[in-house]
Design a protein around this motif. Structure first.
Motif, PDB file in Angstrom:
ATOM      1  N   ALA A   1       0.828  -1.207   0.000  1.00  0.00           N
ATOM      2  CA  ALA A   1       0.000   0.000   0.000  1.00  0.00           C
ATOM      3  C   ALA A   1       0.862   1.257   0.000  1.00  0.00           C
ATOM      4  N   ARG A   2       1.963   1.215   0.740  1.00  0.00           N
ATOM      5  CA  ARG A   2       2.859   2.382   0.793  1.00  0.00           C
ATOM      6  C   ARG A   2       3.435   2.683  -0.586  1.00  0.00           C
TER       7      ARG A   2
ATOM      8  N   ARG B   1       0.880   4.212  -2.943  1.00  0.00           N
ATOM      9  CA  ARG B   1       0.713   5.657  -2.758  1.00  0.00           C
ATOM     10  C   ARG B   1       1.850   6.434  -3.426  1.00  0.00           C
ATOM     11  N   GLU B   2       3.068   5.916  -3.286  1.00  0.00           N
ATOM     12  CA  GLU B   2       4.217   6.582  -3.907  1.00  0.00           C
ATOM     13  C   GLU B   2       4.082   6.586  -5.429  1.00  0.00           C
TER      14      GLU B   2
ATOM     15  N   ASP C   1      -6.728   8.225   0.601  1.00  0.00           N
ATOM     16  CA  ASP C   1      -6.377   9.134  -0.494  1.00  0.00           C
ATOM     17  C   ASP C   1      -6.498   8.445  -1.849  1.00  0.00           C
ATOM     18  N   LEU C   2      -6.152   7.169  -1.899  1.00  0.00           N
ATOM     19  CA  LEU C   2      -6.238   6.425  -3.157  1.00  0.00           C
ATOM     20  C   LEU C   2      -7.694   6.241  -3.565  1.00  0.00           C
TER      21      LEU C   2
ATOM     22  N   GLN D   1      -3.609   3.606   4.810  1.00  0.00           N
ATOM     23  CA  GLN D   1      -2.833   4.076   3.663  1.00  0.00           C
ATOM     24  C   GLN D   1      -3.695   4.366   2.433  1.00  0.00           C
ATOM     25  N   VAL D   2      -4.984   4.029   2.481  1.00  0.00           N
ATOM     26  CA  VAL D   2      -5.725   3.966   1.219  1.00  0.00           C
ATOM     27  C   VAL D   2      -6.807   5.018   1.015  1.00  0.00           C
TER      28      VAL D   2
ATOM     29  N   ARG E   1       1.293   6.351  -7.176  1.00  0.00           N
ATOM     30  CA  ARG E   1       0.185   7.212  -7.588  1.00  0.00           C
ATOM     31  C   ARG E   1       0.606   8.682  -7.558  1.00  0.00           C
ATOM     32  N   ALA E   2       1.475   9.040  -6.610  1.00  0.00           N
ATOM     33  CA  ALA E   2       1.985  10.410  -6.582  1.00  0.00           C
ATOM     34  C   ALA E   2       2.857  10.688  -7.796  1.00  0.00           C
TER      35      ALA E   2
END
Length: 212
Positions: A64-65, A68-69, A93-94, A90-91, A71-72
């Motif tokens: 998940a971490r 996020r990286e 925002d996704l 962690q999710v 997706r950024a």
């Protein structure tokens, strides 16, 4: 569809890879840890990333971490996370960004549902396991506009939050698609969501539901 697959269990990874290939997709990389996932995505630029939440090196939330990286770094990258456990910190925002799915691994055993979810995420939609939707919901606040929704409206919105279209909600609840549209209009009105070029009421309604 070109897929990068990340799963530390060799047997599960090979099973997913075979399932995807038999459905006509190309698995451009199949890896077993978070660092390899990041490298593979940057090298392949796939149409979809499917990743386990818990992977080496730490075996916590590495998948998940890294999601996020990535997706950024790649704003429109479709990501489908899988897990045996519900882990949500962690999710959120996704989920808000779309082109995202999060399924418990038990759902993968229902091959048709899993493949449909993968295609939906790759096409820019969402696919959330009902258990994940439940875990994402925080305690209800006082004066929460969601309290104004009827039981049926909440049922419709819960299915929309899973990623279902109006037609799919119609089939699931055995009501006409026009009735679903009526419920959605009522939901938008009660949540005081106004459509504009800069907003999408359906996404905002789901976010209101998930983050309340």
């Amino acid at each position: 569809m070109r897929v990068v697959l990340a799963e530390d269990s060799v047997l599960f990874r090979e099973g997913l890879q075979r399932l995807l290939i038999e459905d006509g997709h190309e698995v451009t990389a199949a890896v077993g840890d978070a660092d390899s996932l990041a490298a593979a995505v940057r090298a392949e630029l796939p149409d979809l990333v499917i990743a386990d939440v818990r992977m080496p090196p730490r075996m916590t939330d590495d998948g998940a971490r890294v999601a996020r990286e990535l997706r950024a770094e790649f704003a429109s990258l479709p990501i489908l996370l899988l897990s045996q456990h519900i882990e949500t910190h962690q999710v959120v925002d996704l989920v808000a960004a779309g082109s995202f799915g999060y399924l418990l691994k038990d759902r993968v055993l229902r091959f048709t549902d899993f493949l449909d979810a993968a295609r939906r995420v790759a096409d820019g939609g969402s696919a959330l396991d009902p258990a994940i939707v439940g875990a994402l919901m925080a305690p209800v606040r006082r004066n929460d506009p969601l309290l104004e929704l009827s039981a049926r409206e909440r049922e419709v919105l819960a299915l929309v939050a899973e990623g279902l279209s109006n037609a799919a909600v119609s089939a699931r609840l055995q009501m006409s698609e026009r009735t679903v549209e009526t419920h959605m209009r009522s939901i938008f009105q009660k949540l005081r969501l106004v459509d504009s070029q800069d907003t999408h009421r359906r996404v905002l309604a789901v976010l209101a539901y998930l983050t309340r």
